[in-house]
Design a protein around this motif. Structure first.
Motif, PDB file in Angstrom:
ATOM      1  N   GLU A  24       0.813  -1.218   0.000  1.00 12.25           N
ATOM      2  CA  GLU A  24       0.000   0.000   0.000  1.00 12.25           C
ATOM      3  C   GLU A  24       0.850   1.273   0.000  1.00 12.25           C
ATOM      4  O   GLU A  24       0.384   2.333  -0.390  1.00 12.25           O
ATOM      5  CB  GLU A  24      -0.979   0.012   1.178  1.00 12.25           C
ATOM      6  N   LYS A  25       2.114   1.160   0.381  1.00  5.77           N
ATOM      7  CA  LYS A  25       3.024   2.317   0.401  1.00  5.77           C
ATOM      8  C   LYS A  25       3.607   2.612  -0.978  1.00  5.77           C
ATOM      9  O   LYS A  25       4.257   3.632  -1.171  1.00  5.77           O
ATOM     10  CB  LYS A  25       4.160   2.048   1.390  1.00  5.77           C
ATOM     11  N   GLU A  26       3.381   1.716  -1.917  1.00  9.25           N
ATOM     12  CA  GLU A  26       3.959   1.830  -3.254  1.00  9.25           C
ATOM     13  C   GLU A  26       3.054   2.631  -4.186  1.00  9.25           C
ATOM     14  O   GLU A  26       1.900   2.912  -3.857  1.00  9.25           O
ATOM     15  CB  GLU A  26       4.193   0.431  -3.846  1.00  9.25           C
ATOM     16  N   ASP A  27       3.577   2.948  -5.371  1.00  7.50           N
ATOM     17  CA  ASP A  27       2.779   3.607  -6.401  1.00  7.50           C
ATOM     18  C   ASP A  27       1.590   2.733  -6.783  1.00  7.50           C
ATOM     19  O   ASP A  27       1.629   1.513  -6.638  1.00  7.50           O
ATOM     20  CB  ASP A  27       3.611   3.840  -7.668  1.00  7.50           C
ATOM     21  N   VAL A  28       0.582   3.358  -7.353  1.00  4.83           N
ATOM     22  CA  VAL A  28      -0.612   2.637  -7.792  1.00  4.83           C
ATOM     23  C   VAL A  28      -0.239   1.563  -8.824  1.00  4.83           C
ATOM     24  O   VAL A  28      -0.791   0.461  -8.804  1.00  4.83           O
ATOM     25  CB  VAL A  28      -1.678   3.609  -8.347  1.00  4.83           C
ATOM     26  N   ALA A  29       0.699   1.875  -9.708  1.00  3.44           N
ATOM     27  CA  ALA A  29       1.108   0.899 -10.727  1.00  3.44           C
ATOM     28  C   ALA A  29       1.661  -0.365 -10.073  1.00  3.44           C
ATOM     29  O   ALA A  29       1.362  -1.483 -10.519  1.00  3.44           O
ATOM     30  CB  ALA A  29       2.147   1.513 -11.655  1.00  3.44           C
ATOM     31  N   VAL A  30       2.435  -0.210  -9.018  1.00  6.81           N
ATOM     32  CA  VAL A  30       2.981  -1.363  -8.307  1.00  6.81           C
ATOM     33  C   VAL A  30       1.855  -2.115  -7.603  1.00  6.81           C
ATOM     34  O   VAL A  30       1.795  -3.346  -7.648  1.00  6.81           O
ATOM     35  CB  VAL A  30       4.074  -0.939  -7.302  1.00  6.81           C
ATOM     36  N   GLN A  31       0.959  -1.397  -6.965  1.00  5.11           N
ATOM     37  CA  GLN A  31      -0.166  -2.040  -6.281  1.00  5.11           C
ATOM     38  C   GLN A  31      -0.993  -2.891  -7.237  1.00  5.11           C
ATOM     39  O   GLN A  31      -1.308  -4.047  -6.946  1.00  5.11           O
ATOM     40  CB  GLN A  31      -1.056  -0.991  -5.615  1.00  5.11           C
ATOM     41  N   ILE A  32      -1.345  -2.309  -8.379  1.00  3.87           N
ATOM     42  CA  ILE A  32      -2.134  -3.043  -9.369  1.00  3.87           C
ATOM     43  C   ILE A  32      -1.326  -4.208  -9.935  1.00  3.87           C
ATOM     44  O   ILE A  32      -1.829  -5.328 -10.069  1.00  3.87           O
ATOM     45  CB  ILE A  32      -2.610  -2.093 -10.493  1.00  3.87           C
ATOM     46  N   GLY A  33      -0.065  -3.942 -10.256  1.00  8.33           N
ATOM     47  CA  GLY A  33       0.798  -4.994 -10.797  1.00  8.33           C
ATOM     48  C   GLY A  33       0.929  -6.180  -9.870  1.00  8.33           C
ATOM     49  O   GLY A  33       0.846  -7.338 -10.299  1.00  8.33           O
ATOM     50  N   VAL A  34       1.118  -5.918  -8.584  1.00 10.01           N
ATOM     51  CA  VAL A  34       1.253  -7.003  -7.613  1.00 10.01           C
ATOM     52  C   VAL A  34      -0.058  -7.780  -7.495  1.00 10.01           C
ATOM     53  O   VAL A  34      -0.056  -9.016  -7.467  1.00 10.01           O
ATOM     54  CB  VAL A  34       1.723  -6.468  -6.237  1.00 10.01           C
ATOM     55  N   ALA A  35      -1.185  -7.086  -7.463  1.00  7.80           N
ATOM     56  CA  ALA A  35      -2.484  -7.768  -7.371  1.00  7.80           C
ATOM     57  C   ALA A  35      -2.719  -8.667  -8.585  1.00  7.80           C
ATOM     58  O   ALA A  35      -3.123  -9.831  -8.442  1.00  7.80           O
ATOM     59  CB  ALA A  35      -3.608  -6.746  -7.232  1.00  7.80           C
ATOM     60  N   VAL A  36      -2.456  -8.147  -9.771  1.00 10.20           N
ATOM     61  CA  VAL A  36      -2.642  -8.933 -10.999  1.00 10.20           C
ATOM     62  C   VAL A  36      -1.667 -10.106 -11.019  1.00 10.20           C
ATOM     63  O   VAL A  36      -2.023 -11.225 -11.407  1.00 10.20           O
ATOM     64  CB  VAL A  36      -2.479  -8.041 -12.250  1.00 10.20           C
ATOM     65  N   TYR A  37      -0.457  -9.874 -10.566  1.00  2.45           N
ATOM     66  CA  TYR A  37       0.560 -10.915 -10.552  1.00  2.45           C
ATOM     67  C   TYR A  37       0.171 -12.051  -9.605  1.00  2.45           C
ATOM     68  O   TYR A  37       0.303 -13.228  -9.958  1.00  2.45           O
ATOM     69  CB  TYR A  37       1.913 -10.321 -10.159  1.00  2.45           C
ATOM     70  N   ILE A  38      -0.320 -11.714  -8.427  1.00  2.00           N
ATOM     71  CA  ILE A  38      -0.755 -12.748  -7.472  1.00  2.00           C
ATOM     72  C   ILE A  38      -1.861 -13.592  -8.097  1.00  2.00           C
ATOM     73  O   ILE A  38      -1.837 -14.830  -8.026  1.00  2.00           O
ATOM     74  CB  ILE A  38      -1.222 -12.112  -6.140  1.00  2.00           C
ATOM     75  N   PHE A  39      -2.840 -12.937  -8.708  1.00  3.05           N
ATOM     76  CA  PHE A  39      -3.932 -13.661  -9.364  1.00  3.05           C
ATOM     77  C   PHE A  39      -3.378 -14.571 -10.469  1.00  3.05           C
ATOM     78  O   PHE A  39      -3.792 -15.733 -10.596  1.00  3.05           O
ATOM     79  CB  PHE A  39      -4.955 -12.676  -9.941  1.00  3.05           C
TER      80      PHE A  39
END
Length: 190
Positions: free
Chosen positions: A106-121
Protein backbone atom coordinates in the motif's frame (compact mmCIF):
# COMPACT_ATOMS: atom_id res chain seq x y z
CA UNK A 1 24.06 -20.15 -6.40
CA UNK A 2 27.79 -19.96 -5.62
CA UNK A 3 27.83 -16.36 -6.88
CA UNK A 4 25.11 -15.53 -4.32
CA UNK A 5 26.94 -17.24 -1.47
CA UNK A 6 30.17 -15.36 -2.15
CA UNK A 7 28.50 -12.09 -3.18
CA UNK A 8 30.03 -12.17 -6.64
CA UNK A 9 27.73 -9.51 -8.03
CA UNK A 10 29.22 -9.31 -11.52
CA UNK A 11 29.13 -13.09 -11.89
CA UNK A 12 25.50 -13.11 -10.74
CA UNK A 13 24.62 -10.42 -13.31
CA UNK A 14 25.97 -12.61 -16.09
CA UNK A 15 24.78 -15.99 -14.85
CA UNK A 16 21.24 -15.23 -13.73
CA UNK A 17 19.75 -14.53 -17.17
CA UNK A 18 22.21 -16.95 -18.82
CA UNK A 19 20.99 -19.89 -16.75
CA UNK A 20 17.40 -19.06 -17.69
CA UNK A 21 18.40 -18.91 -21.37
CA UNK A 22 20.14 -22.29 -21.03
CA UNK A 23 16.96 -23.73 -19.53
CA UNK A 24 15.03 -22.24 -22.47
CA UNK A 25 17.28 -23.59 -25.20
CA UNK A 26 15.96 -27.20 -25.33
CA UNK A 27 12.38 -25.93 -25.48
CA UNK A 28 13.03 -23.97 -28.69
CA UNK A 29 12.03 -26.99 -30.78
CA UNK A 30 9.43 -28.16 -28.29
CA UNK A 31 5.70 -28.51 -28.75
CA UNK A 32 4.99 -25.12 -27.20
CA UNK A 33 6.48 -21.89 -28.49
CA UNK A 34 4.68 -20.19 -25.59
CA UNK A 35 6.96 -21.89 -23.05
CA UNK A 36 10.08 -20.96 -25.03
CA UNK A 37 8.98 -17.31 -25.33
CA UNK A 38 7.95 -17.33 -21.65
CA UNK A 39 11.45 -18.42 -20.69
CA UNK A 40 12.97 -15.70 -22.89
CA UNK A 41 10.72 -13.14 -21.18
CA UNK A 42 11.83 -14.51 -17.82
CA UNK A 43 15.48 -13.93 -18.79
CA UNK A 44 14.49 -10.37 -19.72
CA UNK A 45 12.75 -10.00 -16.34
CA UNK A 46 15.88 -11.32 -14.62
CA UNK A 47 17.87 -8.61 -16.37
CA UNK A 48 15.44 -5.81 -15.49
CA UNK A 49 15.46 -6.76 -11.81
CA UNK A 50 19.27 -6.66 -11.69
CA UNK A 51 19.74 -3.25 -13.26
CA UNK A 52 21.15 -0.53 -10.96
CA UNK A 53 17.89 1.43 -10.62
CA UNK A 54 15.89 -1.48 -9.18
CA UNK A 55 12.93 0.69 -8.17
CA UNK A 56 12.46 2.01 -11.71
CA UNK A 57 13.02 -1.45 -13.22
CA UNK A 58 10.58 -3.28 -10.91
CA UNK A 59 7.51 -2.69 -13.12
CA UNK A 60 9.28 -3.74 -16.38
CA UNK A 61 10.57 -6.84 -14.56
CA UNK A 62 7.15 -7.61 -13.13
CA UNK A 63 5.53 -7.18 -16.56
CA UNK A 64 8.10 -9.50 -18.16
CA UNK A 65 7.37 -12.23 -15.63
CA UNK A 66 3.63 -11.58 -15.82
CA UNK A 67 3.72 -12.06 -19.60
CA UNK A 68 5.80 -15.23 -19.12
CA UNK A 69 3.24 -16.68 -16.70
CA UNK A 70 0.37 -15.82 -19.03
CA UNK A 71 2.22 -17.68 -21.80
CA UNK A 72 2.71 -20.65 -19.46
CA UNK A 73 -1.02 -20.62 -18.70
CA UNK A 74 -1.78 -20.77 -22.43
CA UNK A 75 0.76 -23.58 -22.88
CA UNK A 76 -0.81 -25.79 -20.22
CA UNK A 77 -2.95 -27.51 -22.79
CA UNK A 78 -6.16 -28.24 -20.95
CA UNK A 79 -9.47 -26.41 -21.15
CA UNK A 80 -9.99 -24.09 -18.23
CA UNK A 81 -12.84 -25.38 -16.11
CA UNK A 82 -13.86 -25.13 -12.48
CA UNK A 83 -12.65 -27.74 -10.05
CA UNK A 84 -13.41 -26.49 -6.55
CA UNK A 85 -11.09 -29.06 -4.98
CA UNK A 86 -8.23 -27.46 -6.92
CA UNK A 87 -9.47 -23.85 -7.01
CA UNK A 88 -10.02 -23.39 -3.28
CA UNK A 89 -6.40 -24.00 -2.17
CA UNK A 90 -5.03 -21.64 -4.83
CA UNK A 91 -7.72 -19.07 -4.02
CA UNK A 92 -6.68 -19.25 -0.38
CA UNK A 93 -3.03 -18.87 -1.42
CA UNK A 94 -3.83 -15.74 -3.48
CA UNK A 95 -6.00 -14.20 -0.76
CA UNK A 96 -3.39 -14.93 1.91
CA UNK A 97 -0.59 -13.43 -0.19
CA UNK A 98 -2.62 -10.31 -0.92
CA UNK A 99 -3.59 -9.89 2.73
CA UNK A 100 -0.04 -10.44 4.01
CA UNK A 101 1.51 -8.10 1.47
CA UNK A 102 -1.08 -5.35 1.85
CA UNK A 103 0.81 -3.29 4.46
CA UNK A 104 3.99 -3.23 2.39
CA UNK A 105 2.39 -2.80 -1.03
CA UNK A 106 0.00 0.00 0.00
CA UNK A 107 3.02 2.32 0.40
CA UNK A 108 3.96 1.83 -3.25
CA UNK A 109 2.78 3.61 -6.40
CA UNK A 110 -0.61 2.64 -7.79
CA UNK A 111 1.11 0.90 -10.73
CA UNK A 112 2.98 -1.36 -8.31
CA UNK A 113 -0.17 -2.04 -6.28
CA UNK A 114 -2.13 -3.04 -9.37
CA UNK A 115 0.80 -4.99 -10.80
CA UNK A 116 1.25 -7.00 -7.61
CA UNK A 117 -2.48 -7.77 -7.37
CA UNK A 118 -2.64 -8.93 -11.00
CA UNK A 119 0.56 -10.92 -10.55
CA UNK A 120 -0.75 -12.75 -7.47
CA UNK A 121 -3.93 -13.66 -9.36
CA UNK A 122 -1.90 -14.82 -12.38
CA UNK A 123 0.46 -17.00 -10.33
CA UNK A 124 -2.52 -18.61 -8.60
CA UNK A 125 -4.24 -19.17 -11.96
CA UNK A 126 -1.06 -20.70 -13.41
CA UNK A 127 -0.79 -23.09 -10.45
CA UNK A 128 -4.51 -23.90 -10.75
CA UNK A 129 -4.25 -24.68 -14.46
CA UNK A 130 -1.05 -26.70 -13.92
CA UNK A 131 -2.87 -28.78 -11.32
CA UNK A 132 -5.69 -29.43 -13.79
CA UNK A 133 -3.19 -30.91 -16.26
CA UNK A 134 -2.17 -33.56 -13.70
CA UNK A 135 1.36 -33.25 -15.13
CA UNK A 136 3.78 -33.70 -12.24
CA UNK A 137 6.44 -31.42 -13.74
CA UNK A 138 3.98 -28.59 -14.40
CA UNK A 139 2.47 -28.89 -10.93
CA UNK A 140 5.91 -28.91 -9.29
CA UNK A 141 7.06 -25.97 -11.43
CA UNK A 142 4.02 -23.87 -10.60
CA UNK A 143 4.30 -24.66 -6.88
CA UNK A 144 8.00 -23.73 -6.94
CA UNK A 145 6.94 -20.44 -8.54
CA UNK A 146 4.41 -19.85 -5.76
CA UNK A 147 7.18 -20.33 -3.20
CA UNK A 148 9.77 -18.30 -5.13
CA UNK A 149 7.48 -15.34 -5.74
CA UNK A 150 6.18 -15.43 -2.17
CA UNK A 151 9.70 -15.19 -0.79
CA UNK A 152 10.55 -12.44 -3.30
CA UNK A 153 7.46 -10.41 -2.41
CA UNK A 154 7.96 -10.86 1.33
CA UNK A 155 11.59 -9.75 0.94
CA UNK A 156 10.72 -6.70 -1.19
CA UNK A 157 7.61 -5.43 0.58
CA UNK A 158 7.75 -6.65 4.17
CA UNK A 159 10.89 -8.03 5.82
CA UNK A 160 14.21 -8.94 4.25
CA UNK A 161 16.17 -11.91 5.52
CA UNK A 162 19.72 -12.85 4.49
CA UNK A 163 18.56 -16.17 2.99
CA UNK A 164 15.80 -14.66 0.80
CA UNK A 165 17.80 -14.22 -2.39
CA UNK A 166 19.17 -17.75 -2.15
CA UNK A 167 15.68 -19.16 -1.47
CA UNK A 168 14.22 -17.20 -4.38
CA UNK A 169 16.87 -18.35 -6.84
CA UNK A 170 16.76 -21.99 -5.75
CA UNK A 171 12.99 -22.24 -6.16
CA UNK A 172 12.94 -19.99 -9.26
CA UNK A 173 15.37 -22.20 -11.19
CA UNK A 174 13.55 -25.32 -10.00
CA UNK A 175 10.28 -23.81 -11.28
CA UNK A 176 11.67 -22.86 -14.68
CA UNK A 177 13.42 -26.20 -15.06
CA UNK A 178 10.30 -28.22 -14.22
CA UNK A 179 8.12 -26.27 -16.65
CA UNK A 180 10.77 -26.45 -19.39
CA UNK A 181 11.29 -30.19 -18.91
CA UNK A 182 7.59 -30.76 -19.46
CA UNK A 183 7.99 -29.27 -22.95
CA UNK A 184 11.36 -30.59 -24.09
CA UNK A 185 10.97 -32.85 -27.14
CA UNK A 186 11.85 -36.48 -26.32
CA UNK A 187 14.87 -36.54 -28.64
CA UNK A 188 16.25 -33.37 -26.91
CA UNK A 189 15.89 -34.82 -23.39
CA UNK A 190 18.74 -37.30 -23.78
Amino acid sequence: MVALCFSWTNVKYVLKPTVTLLIAWPTAKGPSRAVFIGLLLSALGDTFLMLPDQEAMFIPGLLSFLAAHILYITAFDIPLHVSWAVAVPFGIFAATMAANLYDGVEKEDVAVQIGVAVYIFTIALMAYKAALTQNTLLIAGSLFFCVSDSILAWDKFLVSYPWCEFGVMLTYYAAQLCIAMAYVPPNEAR
